[in-house]
Design a protein around this motif. Structure first.
Motif, mmCIF file in Angstrom:
data_model
loop_
_atom_site.group_PDB
_atom_site.id
_atom_site.type_symbol
_atom_site.label_atom_id
_atom_site.label_comp_id
_atom_site.label_asym_id
_atom_site.label_seq_id
_atom_site.Cartn_x
_atom_site.Cartn_y
_atom_site.Cartn_z
ATOM 1 N N LYS A 198 28.638 59.559 -38.102
ATOM 2 C CA LYS A 198 28.693 60.150 -36.779
ATOM 3 C C LYS A 198 27.997 61.422 -36.686
ATOM 4 N N GLY A 199 26.786 61.730 -37.340
ATOM 5 C CA GLY A 199 26.025 62.686 -37.294
ATOM 6 C C GLY A 199 24.863 62.653 -38.180
ATOM 7 N N SER A 200 24.357 63.871 -38.598
ATOM 8 C CA SER A 200 23.158 63.861 -39.282
ATOM 9 C C SER A 200 23.374 64.582 -40.811
ATOM 10 N N PHE B 11 33.039 61.870 -49.582
ATOM 11 C CA PHE B 11 33.152 60.501 -49.803
ATOM 12 C C PHE B 11 33.608 59.705 -48.739
ATOM 13 N N HIS B 12 34.538 60.113 -47.700
ATOM 14 C CA HIS B 12 35.134 59.366 -46.853
ATOM 15 C C HIS B 12 34.651 59.553 -45.420
ATOM 16 N N ASP B 13 33.475 60.179 -45.359
ATOM 17 C CA ASP B 13 33.025 60.524 -43.908
ATOM 18 C C ASP B 13 32.161 59.211 -43.362
ATOM 19 N N GLY B 14 32.288 58.402 -43.819
ATOM 20 C CA GLY B 14 31.678 57.101 -43.194
ATOM 21 C C GLY B 14 32.845 56.493 -42.541
ATOM 22 N N TYR B 15 32.682 56.054 -41.020
ATOM 23 C CA TYR B 15 33.556 55.522 -40.195
ATOM 24 C C TYR B 15 33.251 54.176 -39.638
ATOM 25 N N TYR B 16 34.172 53.172 -39.153
ATOM 26 C CA TYR B 16 33.883 51.878 -38.884
ATOM 27 C C TYR B 16 34.979 51.695 -37.793
ATOM 28 N N GLY B 17 34.960 50.138 -37.287
ATOM 29 C CA GLY B 17 36.033 49.716 -36.265
ATOM 30 C C GLY B 17 35.876 50.281 -35.092
ATOM 31 N N PRO B 18 36.871 49.705 -34.082
ATOM 32 C CA PRO B 18 36.673 50.091 -32.897
ATOM 33 C C PRO B 18 36.694 51.604 -32.652
ATOM 34 N N ASN B 19 35.970 52.074 -31.637
ATOM 35 C CA ASN B 19 35.540 53.423 -31.610
ATOM 36 C C ASN B 19 35.426 54.300 -32.883
ATOM 37 N N LEU B 20 34.969 53.641 -33.746
ATOM 38 C CA LEU B 20 34.991 54.160 -35.214
ATOM 39 C C LEU B 20 36.201 55.023 -35.708
ATOM 40 N N ALA B 21 37.405 54.331 -35.629
ATOM 41 C CA ALA B 21 38.572 54.935 -35.760
ATOM 42 C C ALA B 21 39.141 55.039 -37.151
ATOM 43 N N TYR B 22 38.330 54.182 -37.947
ATOM 44 C CA TYR B 22 38.911 54.125 -39.355
ATOM 45 C C TYR B 22 37.863 54.768 -40.349
ATOM 46 N N GLY C 49 36.290 54.966 -43.974
ATOM 47 C CA GLY C 49 36.070 54.094 -45.150
ATOM 48 C C GLY C 49 35.368 54.877 -46.373
ATOM 49 N N GLY C 50 34.567 54.416 -47.218
ATOM 50 C CA GLY C 50 34.400 54.896 -48.469
ATOM 51 C C GLY C 50 33.146 54.361 -49.166
ATOM 52 N N TRP C 51 32.698 54.950 -50.291
ATOM 53 C CA TRP C 51 31.517 54.667 -51.027
ATOM 54 C C TRP C 51 30.174 54.678 -50.644
ATOM 55 N N SER C 52 29.844 54.615 -49.157
ATOM 56 C CA SER C 52 28.570 54.884 -48.677
ATOM 57 C C SER C 52 28.712 54.936 -47.276
ATOM 58 N N TYR C 53 27.497 55.378 -46.720
ATOM 59 C CA TYR C 53 27.394 55.505 -45.288
ATOM 60 C C TYR C 53 26.273 55.798 -44.657
ATOM 61 N N TRP C 54 25.882 55.433 -43.256
ATOM 62 C CA TRP C 54 24.643 55.773 -42.591
ATOM 63 C C TRP C 54 24.644 56.932 -41.938
ATOM 64 N N ALA C 55 23.611 57.801 -41.854
ATOM 65 C CA ALA C 55 23.623 59.065 -41.020
ATOM 66 C C ALA C 55 22.092 59.077 -40.459
ATOM 67 N N TYR C 56 21.924 60.126 -39.310
ATOM 68 C CA TYR C 56 20.444 60.352 -39.112
ATOM 69 C C TYR C 56 19.974 61.403 -40.375
ATOM 70 N N GLY C 57 18.833 61.227 -40.799
ATOM 71 C CA GLY C 57 18.368 62.025 -41.835
ATOM 72 C C GLY C 57 17.100 61.348 -42.252
ATOM 73 N N ASN C 58 16.373 62.314 -43.162
ATOM 74 C CA ASN C 58 15.550 61.800 -44.021
ATOM 75 C C ASN C 58 15.435 62.332 -45.397
ATOM 76 N N ILE C 59 15.798 61.300 -46.291
ATOM 77 C CA ILE C 59 16.140 61.793 -47.732
ATOM 78 C C ILE C 59 15.308 60.727 -48.676
ATOM 79 N N PRO C 60 14.376 61.025 -49.481
ATOM 80 C CA PRO C 60 13.792 60.040 -50.235
ATOM 81 C C PRO C 60 14.496 59.072 -51.120
ATOM 82 N N VAL C 61 14.147 58.044 -51.004
ATOM 83 C CA VAL C 61 14.910 56.893 -51.831
ATOM 84 C C VAL C 61 15.113 57.425 -53.325
ATOM 85 N N GLY C 62 16.178 57.074 -53.709
ATOM 86 C CA GLY C 62 16.436 57.394 -55.170
ATOM 87 C C GLY C 62 17.126 58.953 -55.346
#
Length: 476
Positions: free
Chosen positions: A397-399, A434-445, A447-460
């Protein structure tokens, strides 16, 4: 005028307290080592010291001589108060001259002929006791008072804990005092962090050349001060202002609140551990927190303070936070959890998360490692096309962005880690969790382990990430 005013305020001094310290000739005299330590440890009201410093014309303190100067780093406030203009104070059966510029102190029995002037002139024909900055001077003096001898000089160079006098004492009759280690507990070294940050720039309503803006700066420090007969933990922040072409001036914050959020643990020499926390707010020009003051050194300390200041025009407040930390004697922190950049997509969308190295239960990377922090700004922006969040691959939900590299041992708290992000990217940024990734209706829940965001970070790229519900952070 100042002497008269203070004399009027402090004339009430208690006679039972006054019996512990008095003016002798032109210096303060503490009647015993215990009396000195009661003041050095702040266990009694120090108003009598101010009374003698400013109310008795026969003694002039360092504090008076150096008024308007700024050598407090070299001589702690307490010593500035009790040392006279010749840097001398009386403690029990000794006169002591403290010379922190050269990292030493000299002492002499107060009953020696011309004892005071022997110290002032550093007359090595007198039985002077030499103390280096590595000594706990109070313990050396205490040892002498309990039966130690002044050893005869064996060379022209003074030795730690000895006199440098040329006397009739023979080497066979003299017993060296040596360095006192207090049952084997050595003193911790002196460290400090000392920084400043520009926290605001306000346009001048009547601009003129060289004065288009009023600039505001916060100076802050955390320091363990070693002064041979005095040891102190101290944190301090000051508010300053300047024009573009002028010097910085120490000023009030003009209705801007100052905040100090401190955490400390320490051990006195061979003593038990003390843990203290403090949160202070003030509208002023300076703020101090001294969790320890004393005449005997510390063997361990872990001292971290987050300083904050806000803009007087902001409503609600927007804090500018900066953290200073010092540590000695303790383990340099706990292993921290790390993630890496997994995928970078066009349009500035990045996937960050755990891999085979990540240990979210105990941490996976030594605190000595220097890595950037994954910083996050949540502004509730919706997930872009092509991203379908789920428990293991949520949307933040952000960058995100990476801070400058920092050792894990410097991340002494979540607040300290968050402040690294906010100071580099802005007040709405913090350390990603760790838990900053959200999912489900209106991103109400969450999750964990990984997430997407806006940003540019070299792979690895690998970086520190926090976790709220497991002891896998450097500050655990």
């Amino acid at each position: 005028m100042r002497r008269i005013a203070l004399l009027g305020v402090l004339v009430f001094v208690c006679s039972s307290v006054a019996a512990q310290v008095y003016v002798r000739d032109n210096y303060l005299m503490f009647t015993s080592i215990g009396a000195y330590e009661s003041y050095a440890n702040n266990e009694t009201d120090r108003s009598i010291l101010y009374y003698y410093t400013y109310g008795d014309s026969s003694v002039t303190s360092r504090a008076e001589v150096q008024e308007g100067e700024n050598d407090e780093e070299q001589y702690p406030d307490f010593l500035n108060l009790i040392l006279n203009q010749d840097n001398i104070v009386g403690i029990s059966s000794f006169l002591v001259k403290v010379d922190l510029i050269n990292g030493r102190a000299l002492a002499i029995n107060v009953n020696e002929p011309n004892a005071y002037w022997s110290l002032v002139n550093e007359d090595w024909s007198a039985p002077l006791i030499y103390l280096s900055e590595e000594d706990d001077g109070i313990e050396v003096l205490e040892n002498i008072e309990n039966g130690g001898w002044y050893p005869a000089a064996r060379s022209s160079e003074p030795r730690i804990g000895t006199t440098a006098s040329v006397s009739s004492r023979t080497a066979s009759s003299a017993r060296p005092i040596g360095r006192i280690e207090s049952n084997g507990c050595s003193g911790a070294p002196r460290y400090k962090c000392d920084e400043y940050a520009i926290w605001d720039s306000i346009p001048n309503p009547n601009p003129e050349p060289g004065h288009l803006y009023d600039l505001y700066r916060m100076d802050y420090k955390v320091v363990y001060q070693k002064a041979i007969i005095y040891f102190s933990l101290q944190s301090k922040q000051k508010s300053r202002t300047a024009y573009e072409s002028s010097n910085w001036i120490f000023v009030p914050t003009y209705d801007a609140a100052m905040k100090l959020d401190g955490r400390v643990r320490y051990r006195k020499r061979c003593g038990g551990e003390v843990v203290k926390n403090e949160v202070l707010y003030t509208v002023d020009r300076e703020q101090n927190w001294r969790p320890y003051e004393g005449s005997r050194s510390l063997s361990h300390y872990d001292f971290s303070v987050t300083f904050g200041i806000d803009h007087p025009q902001n409503n609600p407040r927007t804090w500018h936070d900066y953290t200073c930390s010092i540590m000695s004697g303790y383990s340099a922190g706990h292993a921290g959890m790390t993630w890496r950049s997994i995928e970078q997509r066009a349009g500035g969308v990045v996937h960050v998360g755990s891999d085979s190295q990540t240990n979210p239960y105990h941490g996976d990377t030594a605190p000595s490692a220097s890595l950037p922090i994954l910083c996050l700004r949540v502004d509730n922006v919706p997930a872009p096309a092509g991203i379908t969040p789920d428990f293991y691959n949520g949307w933040a939900k952000g960058s995100v962005a990476l801070s400058s590299p920092v050792t894990g041992s410097a991340l002494t708290s979540r607040t300290a880690a968050d402040s690294r992000c906010s100071s580099q990217f802005g007040p709405t940024w913090r350390m990603a969790e760790f838990h900053d990734g959200y999912y489900g209706p209106n991103l109400a829940y969450s999750g964990g382990w990984s997430y997407w965001a806006y940003g540019n970070i070299p792979v690895g790229t690998r970086f520190w990430v926090a976790i709220n519900d497991q002891p896998a952070n450097p500050w655990n």
